[in-house]
Write a protein that holds these residues in place. Structure first.
Motif, PDB file in Angstrom:
ATOM      1  N   SER A 336      38.362  43.423  34.979  1.00  0.00           N
ATOM      2  CA  SER A 336      39.209  43.366  33.781  1.00  0.00           C
ATOM      3  C   SER A 336      40.542  42.689  34.048  1.00  0.00           C
ATOM      4  CB  SER A 336      39.451  44.784  33.241  1.00  0.00           C
ATOM      5  OG  SER A 336      40.305  45.527  34.108  1.00  0.00           O
ATOM      6  N   GLY A 337      40.930  42.595  35.304  1.00  0.00           N
ATOM      7  CA  GLY A 337      42.175  41.905  35.627  1.00  0.00           C
ATOM      8  C   GLY A 337      42.132  40.433  35.261  1.00  0.00           C
ATOM      9  N   ALA A 338      40.927  39.850  35.243  1.00  0.00           N
ATOM     10  CA  ALA A 338      40.799  38.440  34.874  1.00  0.00           C
ATOM     11  C   ALA A 338      41.191  38.225  33.418  1.00  0.00           C
ATOM     12  CB  ALA A 338      39.372  37.960  35.123  1.00  0.00           C
ATOM     13  N   THR A 339      40.964  39.223  32.580  1.00  0.00           N
ATOM     14  CA  THR A 339      41.358  39.118  31.174  1.00  0.00           C
ATOM     15  C   THR A 339      42.863  38.988  31.051  1.00  0.00           C
ATOM     16  OG1 THR A 339      39.468  40.528  30.598  1.00  0.00           O
ATOM     17  CG2 THR A 339      41.157  40.214  28.920  1.00  0.00           C
ATOM     18  N   GLY A 348      44.567  28.689  27.896  1.00  0.00           N
ATOM     19  CA  GLY A 348      43.742  29.775  27.372  1.00  0.00           C
ATOM     20  C   GLY A 348      42.755  30.342  28.355  1.00  0.00           C
ATOM     21  N   GLY A 349      42.505  29.631  29.459  1.00  0.00           N
ATOM     22  CA  GLY A 349      41.638  30.151  30.517  1.00  0.00           C
ATOM     23  C   GLY A 349      40.201  30.359  30.107  1.00  0.00           C
ATOM     24  N   ALA A 350      39.658  29.459  29.280  1.00  0.00           N
ATOM     25  CA  ALA A 350      38.272  29.622  28.822  1.00  0.00           C
ATOM     26  C   ALA A 350      37.272  29.553  29.975  1.00  0.00           C
ATOM     27  CB  ALA A 350      37.930  28.554  27.781  1.00  0.00           C
ATOM     28  N   GLY A 351      37.662  28.929  31.072  1.00  0.00           N
ATOM     29  CA  GLY A 351      36.760  28.831  32.219  1.00  0.00           C
ATOM     30  C   GLY A 351      36.841  30.019  33.156  1.00  0.00           C
ATOM     31  N   VAL A 352      37.612  31.039  32.789  1.00  0.00           N
ATOM     32  CA  VAL A 352      37.759  32.237  33.627  1.00  0.00           C
ATOM     33  C   VAL A 352      36.863  33.339  33.070  1.00  0.00           C
ATOM     34  CG1 VAL A 352      39.345  34.008  34.474  1.00  0.00           C
ATOM     35  CG2 VAL A 352      40.114  31.627  34.241  1.00  0.00           C
ATOM     36  N   PRO A 353      35.848  33.760  33.803  1.00  0.00           N
ATOM     37  CA  PRO A 353      34.960  34.815  33.293  1.00  0.00           C
ATOM     38  C   PRO A 353      35.631  36.173  33.360  1.00  0.00           C
ATOM     39  CG  PRO A 353      34.333  34.243  35.535  1.00  0.00           C
ATOM     40  CD  PRO A 353      35.426  33.274  35.130  1.00  0.00           C
ATOM     41  N   ALA A 442      31.374  29.044  33.113  1.00  0.00           N
ATOM     42  CA  ALA A 442      31.843  30.233  33.829  1.00  0.00           C
ATOM     43  C   ALA A 442      30.715  31.244  34.012  1.00  0.00           C
ATOM     44  CB  ALA A 442      33.011  30.866  33.067  1.00  0.00           C
ATOM     45  N   ILE A 443      29.939  31.462  32.947  1.00  0.00           N
ATOM     46  CA  ILE A 443      28.794  32.371  33.057  1.00  0.00           C
ATOM     47  C   ILE A 443      27.774  31.810  34.035  1.00  0.00           C
ATOM     48  CG2 ILE A 443      26.879  33.424  31.786  1.00  0.00           C
ATOM     49  CD1 ILE A 443      28.679  33.414  29.300  1.00  0.00           C
ATOM     50  N   ASP A 499      44.030  36.100  43.481  1.00  0.00           N
ATOM     51  CA  ASP A 499      44.485  36.093  42.093  1.00  0.00           C
ATOM     52  C   ASP A 499      43.438  36.734  41.188  1.00  0.00           C
ATOM     53  OD1 ASP A 499      46.803  34.802  42.819  1.00  0.00           O
ATOM     54  OD2 ASP A 499      46.033  32.790  42.381  1.00  0.00           O
ATOM     55  N   ASN A 500      43.911  37.405  40.149  1.00  0.00           N
ATOM     56  CA  ASN A 500      43.017  38.105  39.230  1.00  0.00           C
ATOM     57  C   ASN A 500      41.944  37.191  38.636  1.00  0.00           C
ATOM     58  OD1 ASN A 500      43.997  40.679  39.488  1.00  0.00           O
ATOM     59  ND2 ASN A 500      45.388  40.556  37.736  1.00  0.00           N
ATOM     60  N   GLN A 501      42.278  35.939  38.402  1.00  0.00           N
ATOM     61  CA  GLN A 501      41.320  35.037  37.776  1.00  0.00           C
ATOM     62  C   GLN A 501      40.110  34.754  38.653  1.00  0.00           C
ATOM     63  OE1 GLN A 501      44.510  31.969  37.845  1.00  0.00           O
ATOM     64  NE2 GLN A 501      42.837  30.541  38.266  1.00  0.00           N
ATOM     65  N   HIS A 502      40.228  34.992  39.961  1.00  0.00           N
ATOM     66  CA  HIS A 502      39.123  34.743  40.887  1.00  0.00           C
ATOM     67  C   HIS A 502      38.360  36.021  41.236  1.00  0.00           C
ATOM     68  CE1 HIS A 502      40.731  30.766  41.236  1.00  0.00           C
ATOM     69  NE2 HIS A 502      41.835  31.159  41.864  1.00  0.00           N
TER      70      HIS A 502
END
Length: 624
Positions: A336-339, A348-353, A442-443, A499-502
């Motif tokens: 949930s940290g990636a959110t 907008g980070g659309a490529g971040v799952p 991303a998926i 980093d949260n996004q990873h």
């Protein structure tokens, strides 16, 4: 989506699950359904109804026990299988439509996924394990009593309603702190939105429990179809709600400020609409329950509920379920940290799952295991249990070897198919907005990581079934505890410096690695306890089928390239083109795979096809 044996799986099929992959009683996926009891001879002590007059009465000395279907086990199994298949298909449709409505790598998708996933897990933590493992198995015994189990069933339903009602009220009242505890780095505004969703979804806890217990009561009285077909109603309602939402509010569009633009009406529409589906799913079972004619009434008291008769297998299974569910919540908290990280990105980070994307990837990756491995393992489990109970260790080793070798055929093909088609598969669930390509990619990336662990997931699962066949649930509990400790320690330790996004990639990678770890541990324990099961022949089977799968994958990749699968072409144009591309490439790969298996004369292929060939003789010629 945890590698531990949590009964939880992404709930797009619409029903809670009985003990998960590790459970000695589970026989189908996860998204796992109860199977009818084993075939037994009619019990002369069972209460008989009035016998028909004439020659038929002379031929029948007793009625079938209450837990045996009058139309036969094969027909009952077919009804259940049909319900499961329809529910699965509708579940995938619902998942794809939800991405169209609110996106898949968006704040709203992850907030909704968090709020809509928690009720099932909390139900299992609150009471699911006790009901499924301890109380429900007593239903079949109670059904043989003179009152057909009316007293026990009344007590069970009273206990269910009382515990779940109290628990649901308390949990719903604590919606905000629950969301805060199960998320990472969410802002106060995000937590408030998550809590508002949860207020509408947490009441699902009560109806999940009611559905599960009433469904088991029906199963104990040979009414198997209702439990499997009720989720179809749930999915139909969910699909209707999503379509109406799209019509009323429009499909997801990239950009904007979702926190500022989102309205309470949208929350009620989506969250309340999905809860309505769960309510209908449970309410539908009350009709056949009434038709049983058991004269049910409120009855309080725990005496005779079977709590004291809980054996060691059930006790260890309860502990295993607890570990699995807690671990799953903790893994999803990290994801949930990636959110939160996505909301800080300028693009907008659309490529971040996030959590939605991770659950969708798991939903796809576990499907081959659910369809093929669980089916084969269920057939072999009865033979394995017999061998263990009779002390036929040599035969048990043969069955372990046979199962692992047969698994190689579907598992290796599906692994390569997912690797080749990961992009279009992700695109199907990427939505229809401007960010659909990035979300689908991303998926797809998560799918690639999960696919690499598929062979070890299935192999470890089957070796654990050997311990359950020997009525040993303590050893699997130890294996899953080890995996949970290693996985959570690694994930939370690495999350401190990543980093949260990873983090979603980290967590999913740990899942695949843990499947390998579980297999290694299980292999050592099985060999130490029962001796070698000829792992060399197992490796040979995976090598042969892997070669055939690689050949099929090479051809399939070429076809996908022609369809623009690697250049955001036709295969990425829309959800429909992605589905068509997957169908075409999958069919080509399957044909090449069969041809290569025939050329290599792989014996496991004939063994894998044998059960299907008995039902469809033409498939026997396909297997050679």
């Amino acid at each position: 989506m945890s590698p531990t044996p949590s009964p939880y799986r992404p709930r797009h099929a619409g029903r809670p699950h009985s003990p998960g992959e590790s459970s000695p009683t589970s026989s189908a996926d996860r998204r796992t359904a109860p199977t009818p009891p084993e075939q037994r001879s009619p019990d002369p002590q069972a209460p008989a109804e009035s016998q028909p007059a004439g020659p038929q009465a002379a031929q029948s000395t007793s009625e079938l026990p209450a837990h045996m279907p009058k139309q036969g086990m094969a027909a009952a199994s077919a009804i259940m299988a049909a319900g499961t298949m329809v529910s699965r298909v509708l579940g995938f449709v619902r998942t794809a439509l939800l991405a169209v409505a609110i996106g898949s790598t968006t704040l709203m998708a992850d907030v909704f996924e968090k709020a809509n996933s928690i009720p099932n897990i909390i139900y299992l933590l609150l009471a699911g394990g006790m009901f499924n493992v301890v109380l429900v198995p007593q239903l079949i015994k109670a059904a043989k009593q003179p009152d057909r189990g009316a007293d026990y069933t009344s007590r069970l339903l009273t206990l269910t309603v009382t515990v779940l009602a109290a628990g649901t009220v308390l949990v719903t009242a604590a919606a905000y702190p629950i969301i805060a505890a199960l998320t990472r780095d969410w802002t106060p505004e995000m937590l408030t939105l998550g809590a508002s969703f949860a207020l509408w979804t947490l009441p699902q806890i009560f109806f999940y429990g009611l559905y599960a217990v009433v469904g088991q009561i029906l199963n104990a009285n040979a009414k198997f179809g209702w439990y499997m077909w009720a989720p179809v109603l749930n999915n139909v309602i969910a699909i209707t709600v999503i379509l109406a939402y799209i019509f009323a509010f429009g499909a997801h569009q990239a950009g904007g400020d979702p926190l500022a633009e989102w309205s309470p009406v949208q929350t009620v529409w989506l969250a309340g609409g999905h809860t309505l589906g769960i309510i209908a799913q449970a309410a539908l079972l009350l009709w056949p329950l009434k038709a049983l004619g058991l004269r049910l009434r409120p009855r309080f008291g725990l005496r005779g509920m079977g709590l004291r008769r809980t054996g060691q297998v059930a006790a260890w299974t309860l502990v295993t379920m607890l570990i699995g569910n807690v671990a799953n919540l903790l893994y999803l908290r990290l994801i949930s940290g990636a959110t939160a990280a996505r909301e800080q990105m300028d693009d907008g980070g659309a490529g971040v799952p996030g959590e939605y994307a991770a659950n969708v990837a798991e939903l796809i990756a576990i499907l081959p295991h659910s369809v093929f491995v669980l089916s084969i393992a269920t057939v072999l489990f009865n033979q394995l249990s017999h061998s263990m109970h009779e002390g036929q260790t040599h035969r048990a080793r043969e069955l372990i070897n046979e199962g692992l070798r047969i698994f190689a055929i579907p598992v290796m093909f599906c692994m390569v198919a997912v690797l080749v088609l990961s992009g279009p598969l992700g695109r199907i669930f990427g939505g229809a907005g401007e960010d659909a390509h990035a979300a689908g990619a991303a998926i797809g990336q998560l799918l690639v990581i999960l696919a690499l662990g598929m062979p070890f997931r299935s192999a470890a699962f089957y070796l654990l079934r050997a311990f359950y066949a020997a009525e040993d649930a303590k050893t699997p509990m130890g294996v899953f505890t080890t995996a949970a400790v290693v996985g959570l320690s690694t994930a939370y330790g690495a999350a401190l410096v990543i980093d949260n996004q990873h983090v979603p990639y980290l967590v999913v990678g740990i899942f695949s690695a843990l499947h390998l770890l579980q297999y290694v541990i299980c292999h050592v324990l099985v060999v130490r306890r029962w001796g070698s099961f000829d792992v060399v022949s197992v490796l040979a089977a995976y090598t042969r089928s892997g070669f055939a799968a690689a050949a099929a994958g090479a051809v399939g990749a070429g076809v996908l390239w022609l369809l623009g699968g690697y250049s955001y072409g036709f295969a990425w144009s829309s959800i429909l083109t992605a589905v068509l591309s997957c169908a075409v490439v999958g069919a080509v790969m399957a044909a090449v795979f069969v041809v290569v298996l025939r050329l290599l004369n792989v014996p496991e292929f004939s063994q894998f096809m044998a059960p299907l060939a008995r039902r469809i003789p033409a498939l026997g010629r396909l297997a050679g």
